[in-house]
Design an enzyme around this catalytic site. Structure first.
Site, PDB file in Angstrom:
ATOM      1  N   GLU A  31      -8.173   4.632   2.217  1.00 49.69           N
ATOM      2  CA  GLU A  31      -7.566   3.442   2.206  1.00 49.69           C
ATOM      3  C   GLU A  31      -6.587   3.817   3.487  1.00 49.69           C
ATOM      4  O   GLU A  31      -6.379   4.776   3.884  1.00 49.69           O
ATOM      5  CB  GLU A  31      -6.775   2.915   0.807  1.00 49.69           C
ATOM      6  CG  GLU A  31      -7.618   2.591  -0.217  1.00 49.69           C
ATOM      7  CD  GLU A  31      -7.067   1.905  -1.298  1.00 49.69           C
ATOM      8  OE1 GLU A  31      -5.854   1.788  -1.202  1.00 49.69           O
ATOM      9  OE2 GLU A  31      -7.800   1.853  -2.196  1.00 49.69           O
TER      10      GLU A  31
ATOM     11  N   ASP B 183      13.214 -12.391 -11.681  1.00 51.82           N
ATOM     12  CA  ASP B 183      14.484 -12.891 -12.600  1.00 51.82           C
ATOM     13  C   ASP B 183      15.441 -11.633 -12.725  1.00 51.82           C
ATOM     14  O   ASP B 183      16.573 -11.837 -12.886  1.00 51.82           O
ATOM     15  CB  ASP B 183      13.771 -13.327 -13.697  1.00 51.82           C
ATOM     16  CG  ASP B 183      12.755 -14.442 -13.478  1.00 51.82           C
ATOM     17  OD1 ASP B 183      13.246 -15.723 -13.456  1.00 51.82           O
ATOM     18  OD2 ASP B 183      11.786 -14.037 -12.777  1.00 51.82           O
TER      19      ASP B 183
ATOM     20  N   HIS C  81       0.934  -7.576   2.732  1.00 56.83           N
ATOM     21  CA  HIS C  81      -0.650  -6.921   2.878  1.00 56.83           C
ATOM     22  C   HIS C  81      -1.247  -8.000   3.867  1.00 56.83           C
ATOM     23  O   HIS C  81      -1.035  -8.783   3.827  1.00 56.83           O
ATOM     24  CB  HIS C  81      -1.368  -7.191   1.415  1.00 56.83           C
ATOM     25  CG  HIS C  81      -2.681  -6.360   1.141  1.00 56.83           C
ATOM     26  ND1 HIS C  81      -3.753  -6.715   1.977  1.00 56.83           N
ATOM     27  CD2 HIS C  81      -2.728  -5.145   0.359  1.00 56.83           C
ATOM     28  CE1 HIS C  81      -4.685  -5.802   1.696  1.00 56.83           C
ATOM     29  NE2 HIS C  81      -4.160  -4.913   0.692  1.00 56.83           N
TER      30      HIS C  81
ATOM     31  N   ARG D  47      -0.237  -0.645   6.722  1.00 56.61           N
ATOM     32  CA  ARG D  47      -0.347  -2.092   6.597  1.00 56.61           C
ATOM     33  C   ARG D  47       0.678  -2.504   7.318  1.00 56.61           C
ATOM     34  O   ARG D  47       0.323  -4.007   7.834  1.00 56.61           O
ATOM     35  CB  ARG D  47       0.235  -2.362   4.968  1.00 56.61           C
ATOM     36  CG  ARG D  47      -0.831  -2.021   3.983  1.00 56.61           C
ATOM     37  CD  ARG D  47      -0.319  -2.124   2.667  1.00 56.61           C
ATOM     38  NE  ARG D  47      -1.420  -1.825   1.464  1.00 56.61           N
ATOM     39  CZ  ARG D  47      -1.110  -1.691   0.359  1.00 56.61           C
ATOM     40  NH1 ARG D  47       0.034  -1.890  -0.085  1.00 56.61           N
ATOM     41  NH2 ARG D  47      -2.221  -1.480  -0.459  1.00 56.61           N
TER      42      ARG D  47
ATOM     43  N   HIS E 220       2.995  -8.532  -0.638  1.00 60.50           N
ATOM     44  CA  HIS E 220       2.376  -7.863  -1.632  1.00 60.50           C
ATOM     45  C   HIS E 220       3.357  -6.868  -2.628  1.00 60.50           C
ATOM     46  O   HIS E 220       2.976  -6.927  -3.779  1.00 60.50           O
ATOM     47  CB  HIS E 220       1.596  -6.996  -1.023  1.00 60.50           C
ATOM     48  CG  HIS E 220       0.660  -6.148  -1.829  1.00 60.50           C
ATOM     49  ND1 HIS E 220      -0.340  -6.879  -2.565  1.00 60.50           N
ATOM     50  CD2 HIS E 220       0.383  -4.950  -1.796  1.00 60.50           C
ATOM     51  CE1 HIS E 220      -0.985  -6.083  -3.307  1.00 60.50           C
ATOM     52  NE2 HIS E 220      -0.756  -4.711  -2.858  1.00 60.50           N
TER      53      HIS E 220
ATOM     54  N   GLU F  81       7.605  -1.390 -10.066  1.00 63.20           N
ATOM     55  CA  GLU F  81       7.836  -2.006  -8.855  1.00 63.20           C
ATOM     56  C   GLU F  81       9.198  -2.703  -9.034  1.00 63.20           C
ATOM     57  O   GLU F  81       9.929  -2.593  -8.053  1.00 63.20           O
ATOM     58  CB  GLU F  81       6.927  -3.315  -8.530  1.00 63.20           C
ATOM     59  CG  GLU F  81       7.187  -4.048  -7.083  1.00 63.20           C
ATOM     60  CD  GLU F  81       6.201  -4.927  -6.699  1.00 63.20           C
ATOM     61  OE1 GLU F  81       6.469  -5.518  -5.972  1.00 63.20           O
ATOM     62  OE2 GLU F  81       5.164  -5.023  -7.409  1.00 63.20           O
TER      63      GLU F  81
ATOM     64  N   ARG G 210       4.956   1.585   1.565  1.00 59.27           N
ATOM     65  CA  ARG G 210       4.252   2.253   0.611  1.00 59.27           C
ATOM     66  C   ARG G 210       2.727   2.586   0.887  1.00 59.27           C
ATOM     67  O   ARG G 210       2.060   1.322   1.634  1.00 59.27           O
ATOM     68  CB  ARG G 210       4.268   1.329  -0.738  1.00 59.27           C
ATOM     69  CG  ARG G 210       3.243   1.916  -1.836  1.00 59.27           C
ATOM     70  CD  ARG G 210       3.479   1.275  -3.038  1.00 59.27           C
ATOM     71  NE  ARG G 210       2.903  -0.055  -2.743  1.00 59.27           N
ATOM     72  CZ  ARG G 210       1.710  -0.537  -3.072  1.00 59.27           C
ATOM     73  NH1 ARG G 210       0.705   0.461  -3.187  1.00 59.27           N
ATOM     74  NH2 ARG G 210       1.184  -1.731  -2.986  1.00 59.27           N
TER      75      ARG G 210
ATOM     76  N   SER H 208       1.182   2.709  -5.881  1.00 62.61           N
ATOM     77  CA  SER H 208       1.914   2.240  -6.698  1.00 62.61           C
ATOM     78  C   SER H 208       1.471   2.648  -8.342  1.00 62.61           C
ATOM     79  O   SER H 208       2.377   2.737  -9.041  1.00 62.61           O
ATOM     80  CB  SER H 208       2.095   0.788  -6.636  1.00 62.61           C
ATOM     81  OG  SER H 208       0.865   0.468  -6.355  1.00 62.61           O
ATOM     82  N   LEU H 209       0.269   2.542  -8.274  1.00 65.87           N
ATOM     83  CA  LEU H 209      -0.350   2.850  -9.615  1.00 65.87           C
ATOM     84  C   LEU H 209       0.113   4.357 -10.115  1.00 65.87           C
ATOM     85  O   LEU H 209       0.588   4.402 -11.013  1.00 65.87           O
ATOM     86  CB  LEU H 209      -1.712   2.815  -9.592  1.00 65.87           C
ATOM     87  CG  LEU H 209      -2.576   3.099 -10.783  1.00 65.87           C
ATOM     88  CD1 LEU H 209      -1.848   2.154 -12.216  1.00 65.87           C
ATOM     89  CD2 LEU H 209      -3.785   2.666 -10.914  1.00 65.87           C
TER      90      LEU H 209
END
Length: 292
Positions: free
Chosen positions: A21, A94, A115, A162, A222, A247, A258, A263-264
């Site tokens: 990627e 929130d 993204h 990105r 994103h 996140e 990133r 992130s995963l």
């Protein structure tokens, strides 16, 4: 293999299938069920782990308090505050707002990531993400005439970072007035359906016949690198018995931009650290001042 029947995808030789990627120097990304890695791991975790909560909430119109020795916040980012975004419509900042009200520090909230390849020409609040893995496997960004203009902006073209690709699309579109497309000319239909089953299904429902048609794209919000300020155990700084992961947290590992799929990985690693630390640290409470 993850366990309990969940397994990462493998290639024709039976070895783990890695993909590349943007901004990665080599193919290092594992995937499961084609393009559903997060969902596969999510379902696995729900199946094998008991989860406890601690929160004040409103249920059926009534206030309710649920107690737990430690509370882990995993509420996501802020995507829905943007007109064009790839997040769930329930992700709207929130919790970050509540943190400000309660004096819990947020960090690096100016570091927002867009993204570059998102289909925004639909009436849904959540726009269709066209995964970076598509470009890693050979998808191309081009203008109305088929010109692949990213070579004029960065040597890595489709696999540039990105922010570079997003700015290039915005700049080129403004200068030329051209719509921008993602082309799948390098894919066979069988490969595309197997590798990207969810993208294929979602875009077919909209009316696209992939990989034979180009899809118009635009940058869209994103991911938020900023969030609740936590330490290396994902414990919220200057707070007791409170952790934040994913996140919603700012661990600092992503810097200002990133990398795809990290992130995963961050969520898995820091969730484990948070749980281990919360178990090791006894429940901290000042009994002298405690009121039931």
């Amino acid at each position: 293999m993850i366990n309990n029947g969940f397994e990462f995808d493998r290639n024709a030789e039976g070895k783990l299938a890695f993909t590349k990627e943007a901004a990665h120097s080599t193919s290092r990304i594992l995937h499961a069920d084609g393009d559903a890695t997060g969902r596969v791991i999510h379902m696995y975790l729900l199946k094998v782990y008991n989860i406890c909560y601690g929160a004040h909430l409103i249920q059926n119109g009534k206030d309710r308090t649920v107690y737990a020795h430690n509370t882990i916040i995993a509420s996501g980012g802020v995507g829905s505050i943007y007109r064009y975004h790839t997040n769930s419509t329930t992700i709207a900042g929130d919790i970050q707002g509540i943190c400000i009200e309660k004096g819990i520090a947020l960090k690096d909230m100016e570091m927002m990531q867009f993204h570059p390849t998102v289909y925004v020409e639909n009436d849904k609040a959540r726009k269709q993400l066209l995964s970076e893995a598509l470009r890693g496997e050979g998808a191309l960004i081009e203008d109305e005439d088929g010109y692949q203009f990213l070579k004029d902006y960065h040597k890595d073209k489709e696999l540039a970072p990105r922010d570079v690709v997003s700015r290039a699309i915005f700049d080129y579109s403004k200068k030329t007035g051209s719509k921008i497309y993602l082309s799948f000319q390098n894919f066979s239909k069988d490969f595309f359906k197997k590798r990207f089953p969810n993208i294929y299904k979602n875009l077919k429902e909209i009316g696209f016949e992939l990989p034979f048609e180009r899809v118009p794209i635009s940058p869209a919000f994103h991911y938020s690198m900023g969030g609740i300020d936590v330490d290396l155990n994902s414990k919220v700084k200057n707070a007791k018995n409170l952790y934040a992961v994913g996140e919603v947290a700012c661990t600092g590992v992503h810097g200002a931009n990133r990398l795809a799929s990290n992130s995963l990985l961050e969520g898995l690693v820091f969730s484990k650290l948070a749980v281990e630390h919360s178990i090791k640290e006894s429940f901290q409470i000042d009994l002298k001042n405690f009121k039931a």
